[in-house]
Design an enzyme around this catalytic site. Structure first.
Site, short mmCIF file in Angstrom:
data_model
loop_
_atom_site.label_atom_id
_atom_site.label_comp_id
_atom_site.label_asym_id
_atom_site.label_seq_id
_atom_site.Cartn_x
_atom_site.Cartn_y
_atom_site.Cartn_z
N HIS A 1 0.99 -1.23 -0.38
CA HIS A 1 0.23 -0.05 -0.28
C HIS A 1 0.85 1.35 -0.43
CE1 HIS A 1 0.78 1.79 4.04
NE2 HIS A 1 0.86 -0.26 4.67
N ASP B 1 -0.22 4.80 0.38
CA ASP B 1 -0.36 5.77 1.90
C ASP B 1 0.00 5.56 2.92
OD1 ASP B 1 -2.16 2.67 1.96
OD2 ASP B 1 -3.00 4.42 3.56
N ASP C 1 6.84 1.17 5.68
CA ASP C 1 5.73 0.90 5.58
C ASP C 1 4.33 2.14 4.88
OD1 ASP C 1 2.68 0.40 6.54
OD2 ASP C 1 2.83 1.10 8.77
N GLU D 1 -4.86 1.63 3.15
CA GLU D 1 -4.42 0.40 4.35
C GLU D 1 -4.54 1.19 5.75
OE1 GLU D 1 -2.07 -2.55 7.10
OE2 GLU D 1 -2.00 -0.32 6.74
N GLU D 2 -3.82 2.11 5.79
CA GLU D 2 -4.20 2.23 7.33
C GLU D 2 -5.25 3.13 7.78
OE1 GLU D 2 -1.62 2.37 9.21
OE2 GLU D 2 0.15 2.59 7.42
N ASP E 1 1.76 -10.21 1.00
CA ASP E 1 1.92 -8.55 1.61
C ASP E 1 2.36 -8.19 2.49
OD1 ASP E 1 0.71 -6.19 1.96
OD2 ASP E 1 -1.24 -6.89 2.59
N HIS F 1 4.49 3.37 12.66
CA HIS F 1 3.76 4.72 12.66
C HIS F 1 4.33 5.61 14.05
CE1 HIS F 1 0.19 2.52 11.98
NE2 HIS F 1 0.88 2.53 11.02
#
Length: 450
Positions: A85, A87, A121, A155-156, A181, A425
């Site tokens: 992903h 985003d 990520d 996804e987030e 994934d 994150h």
């Protein structure tokens, strides 16, 4: 298999990832706040960075900004899906050693780092996939069967980009033979007595659910509070819930992981980890105490993440709300988790509401061709690494693909130290450049076997 081949220059590959990290594709829970022009810029930038991919692989946009590419193979067997992903979660400059969207390079050689939100990520994985496809196309390679590239845009947050791609594939009767994934990584120092690097492949992921605990009662001036205010009642419910953790147990995947890694441990730990018929109760206690991460492997977890009360300092709350994030263990269920919370709170004046429930995923097999392809690719890109299954504790877009595939694996082909995993994150997210280049080799090897 791996085919020695001319790569693009490593510097060119690194520059492509830098270009993608510099575009702040931040997804927001409230999508009206999302800067969609950055997502458009990201999509417009891809053809210039990966020209052969875009000359040879048609792609379609799904759910607005998710991308689905098709690399046509020689045969008509079940395709493979390589996922990522693009985003990212928000990042403010404060506290970062280098601005989060600068993709700054520091250091030299094996210690060179790229700093930026999305390096780990998950733009690193997306760029590594595209780089691997780009170089395979330059060699004239054609896969045996179709290879689909699925890149989600949210996804987030909602994750409905990936869900829409699955809906589309399902409508076309497509059941992938392999789905890869993000997920586990190559890690060290996570298992007592084992010094060898460990590649952990997520064969399943916990369920996820949000609960709200709400207390509604009369407000008033804070100078004349009742004995039990709404916030006090809510606090008592939170404390009661915290005092009653979910029951701990090892899943079948936990046990396979312990046996696999434990076979490489020093004695006497090797005996403890491989003779589980005798040592399982002791190991369960060890996992609960060893770290927060190992404790979470053994049970459904609950964490109060948000609180709200009065709108003024001198006013009693008419409504007090706590948000509880629940990660549901394999073998449990949404219904079982909700019942546990109700029993723990045990106060009829605390309303419990369920939001966005998602059951634990099915467990993918650790034998058969799809699993072996993942193992072989890891052993090529990271020789000498122990390969083991595990249950992923976070949620990923991969969970949607379990609807159409029995072989869904979650693995990010990057070495991540404990400190680096802590930047996911969080501030100072970064990746070693050498790690990124090995990730490209993982995908090149995997593609070469499809």
């Amino acid at each position: 298999m791996s085919i020695p081949a001319p790569h693009r220059d490593d510097a060119e590959a690194v520059a492509a990832l830098q270009a993608l990290v510099r575009i702040p594709t931040v997804s927001r829970v409230n999508e009206s706040e999302t800067e969609w022009e950055q997502f458009e810029l990201f999509i417009e930038t891809l053809p210039g960075l990966f020209p052969l991919v875009h000359e040879n692989l048609p792609f379609e946009r799904v759910a607005g900004h998710s991308l689905l590419y098709r690399w046509k193979g020689r045969g008509d067997g079940a395709p493979a899906v390589l996922m990522a992903h693009y985003d990212v979660v928000p990042a403010e400059d404060e506290g970062w050693e280098h601005p989060p969207f600068s993709a700054t390079l520091t250091g030299d050689g094996a210690e060179q780092l790229m700093w930026g939100r999305g390096t780990l990520d998950d733009k690193g994985s997306m760029a590594a996939i595209l780089e691997a496809v780009e170089t395979r196309l330059a060699e004239g390679f054609v896969p045996e069967n179709d290879v689909l590239l699925s890149f989600g845009h949210n996804e987030e947050t909602a994750g409905d980009g990936a869900r829409a791609i699955v809906d589309l594939l399902e409508s076309r009767g497509i059941r992938p033979a392999l789905v890869s994934d993000e997920g586990g990584a190559v890690v060290e120092g996570i298992f007592p007595g084992v010094d060898t690097p460990i590649a952990v492949i997520g064969v399943a992921e916990k369920g996820i659910m949000t609960l709200t605990l709400t207390v509604d009662q009369d407000g008033g001036h804070a100078s004349t509070p009742p004995a039990t205010t709404a916030t006090v009642r809510l606090a008592k419910a939170i404390v009661a819930l915290n005092r009653r953790p979910f029951r701990a147990a090892f899943s079948a995947t936990n046990l396979e992981m312990i046996r696999t890694i434990g076979a490489h441990a020093r004695q006497p730990l090797r005996f403890a980890f491989t003779q589980l018929w005798l040592t399982k109760p002791l190991l369960l206690g060890l996992f609960r105490r060893l770290s927060d991460e190992t404790a979470a492997m053994t049970r459904t977890t609950q964490a109060v993440t948000r609180l709200s009360g009065s709108m003024a300092d001198n006013a009693l709350a008419e409504r007090a709300v706590a948000t509880v994030n629940i990660r549901i263990a394999i073998g449990s269920s949404v219904a079982e988790a909700v019942e546990h919370v109700r029993a723990a709170v045990a106060d009829p004046l605390v309303r419990i509401d369920v939001q966005s429930p998602s059951e634990p995923s099915p467990v993918s097999p650790t034998d058969g061709r799809a699993w072996q392809l993942m193992r072989d690719a890891i052993e090529h890109s990271h020789p000498g690494t122990i390969v083991t299954p595990y249950v992923m504790m976070a949620a990923s877009d991969a969970r949607h693909f379990t609807r159409i595939s029995d072989n869904v694996y979650r693995f990010s082909p990057f070495e991540m130290s404990t400190e680096e995993r802590g930047t996911l994150h969080a501030k100072n997210e970064r990746m070693h450049v050498a790690t990124y280049l090995r990730g490209i080799e993982f995908y090149r090897s995997l593609i070469g076997s499809l």
